[in-house]
Scaffold this motif. Structure first.
Motif, PDB file in Angstrom:
ATOM      1  N   PHE A   1      34.655   7.637 -12.127  1.00  0.00           N
ATOM      2  CA  PHE A   1      34.991   6.878 -13.327  1.00  0.00           C
ATOM      3  C   PHE A   1      33.919   5.825 -13.614  1.00  0.00           C
ATOM      4  CE2 PHE A   1      37.233   3.787 -15.899  1.00  0.00           C
ATOM      5  CZ  PHE A   1      37.940   4.580 -16.781  1.00  0.00           C
ATOM      6  N   THR A   2      33.516   5.085 -12.566  1.00  0.00           N
ATOM      7  CA  THR A   2      32.472   4.070 -12.715  1.00  0.00           C
ATOM      8  C   THR A   2      31.162   4.695 -13.170  1.00  0.00           C
ATOM      9  OG1 THR A   2      33.488   2.735 -10.993  1.00  0.00           O
ATOM     10  CG2 THR A   2      31.202   2.244 -11.521  1.00  0.00           C
TER      11      THR A   2
ATOM     12  N   PHE B   1      27.280   5.790 -17.439  1.00  0.00           N
ATOM     13  CA  PHE B   1      26.626   6.823 -18.231  1.00  0.00           C
ATOM     14  C   PHE B   1      26.846   6.578 -19.728  1.00  0.00           C
ATOM     15  CE2 PHE B   1      27.077  10.809 -20.575  1.00  0.00           C
ATOM     16  CZ  PHE B   1      25.818  11.354 -20.402  1.00  0.00           C
ATOM     17  N   VAL B   2      28.073   6.285 -20.116  1.00  0.00           N
ATOM     18  CA  VAL B   2      28.370   6.028 -21.537  1.00  0.00           C
ATOM     19  C   VAL B   2      27.546   4.849 -22.034  1.00  0.00           C
ATOM     20  CG1 VAL B   2      30.156   5.263 -23.167  1.00  0.00           C
ATOM     21  CG2 VAL B   2      30.680   7.058 -21.502  1.00  0.00           C
ATOM     22  N   GLN B   3      27.477   3.787 -21.247  1.00  0.00           N
ATOM     23  CA  GLN B   3      26.687   2.624 -21.666  1.00  0.00           C
ATOM     24  C   GLN B   3      25.211   2.962 -21.813  1.00  0.00           C
ATOM     25  OE1 GLN B   3      28.262  -1.589 -21.263  1.00  0.00           O
ATOM     26  NE2 GLN B   3      27.434  -1.009 -19.303  1.00  0.00           N
ATOM     27  N   LYS B   4      24.676   3.772 -20.904  1.00  0.00           N
ATOM     28  CA  LYS B   4      23.261   4.142 -20.997  1.00  0.00           C
ATOM     29  C   LYS B   4      22.987   4.990 -22.233  1.00  0.00           C
ATOM     30  CE  LYS B   4      22.323   3.811 -16.111  1.00  0.00           C
ATOM     31  NZ  LYS B   4      22.362   4.495 -14.839  1.00  0.00           N
TER      32      LYS B   4
ATOM     33  N   VAL C   1      36.188  -3.880 -17.859  1.00  0.00           N
ATOM     34  CA  VAL C   1      36.715  -2.684 -17.203  1.00  0.00           C
ATOM     35  C   VAL C   1      35.723  -2.185 -16.158  1.00  0.00           C
ATOM     36  CG1 VAL C   1      37.443  -0.281 -17.533  1.00  0.00           C
ATOM     37  CG2 VAL C   1      38.170  -2.035 -19.152  1.00  0.00           C
ATOM     38  N   ILE C   2      34.448  -2.160 -16.489  1.00  0.00           N
ATOM     39  CA  ILE C   2      33.425  -1.724 -15.527  1.00  0.00           C
ATOM     40  C   ILE C   2      33.446  -2.622 -14.296  1.00  0.00           C
ATOM     41  CG2 ILE C   2      30.938  -1.541 -15.115  1.00  0.00           C
ATOM     42  CD1 ILE C   2      30.673  -0.537 -18.011  1.00  0.00           C
TER      43      ILE C   2
END
Length: 160
Positions: A99-100, A105-108, A132-133
């Motif tokens: 999940f982390t 990955f989404v942020q990058k 959340v991260i």
């Protein structure tokens, strides 16, 4: 508004035993971490074909044989900036790590989400993507036996 929002879950449970023509299937434990929806203001600028191509290239996927990995819940094809994430692993720690990794990955891919301080007044009650991260990383540290960071309070205080 802006921020993480949504509801999340962390759980461990055995999958139900299934019977096939070849006999019973082995009962296997799985753990999952799920957030039904995250809001990321830059998500609408991402083309979903490019995003999922990068997922494939970076190994962000769900293995149908092992039944572990990451799956996404698309809502309005990124147009509303909302995305759901499900991470499944053989242990709670593995699911938390998946999940982390997915959140990173989404942020990058789409850029850093706003922090709590950058959110507008009407959305200040929401949990930010960054919160959340931090909370999930604190849970990973706690599960791995490392120092437990105070960020885990964000999940508890938000009813997650």
């Amino acid at each position: 508004g802006g921020g993480g929002g949504g509801s999340g879950s962390v759980a461990s449970s055995p999958q139900s035993e299934q019977t096939t023509t070849r006999g019973p299937v082995e009962l296997v434990r799985r753990a999952y971490v799920m957030n039904e929806r995250f809001y990321h203001p830059q998500l609408p600028s991402m083309h979903h074909a490019a995003f999922f191509n990068m997922c494939r290239l970076k190994g962000v996927s769900f293995d149908l044989v092992d039944r572990t990995g990451t799956a996404f819940n698309l809502m309005d094809s990124f147009a509303g900036g909302v995305l759901g994430i499900l991470a499944v692993g053989p242990s709670r720690l593995d699911a938390l790590r998946k999940f982390t990794d997915c959140m990173d990955f989404v942020q990058k891919q789409v850029g850093a989400a706003p922090t709590r301080h950058e959110l507008t007044d009407d959305s200040a009650h929401q949990v930010s993507f960054q919160d959340v991260i931090r909370a999930i990383k604190a849970l990973v540290d706690k599960q791995a036996g490392g120092p437990a960071a105070p960020a885990a309070r964000y999940l508890r205080s938000a009813g997650r």
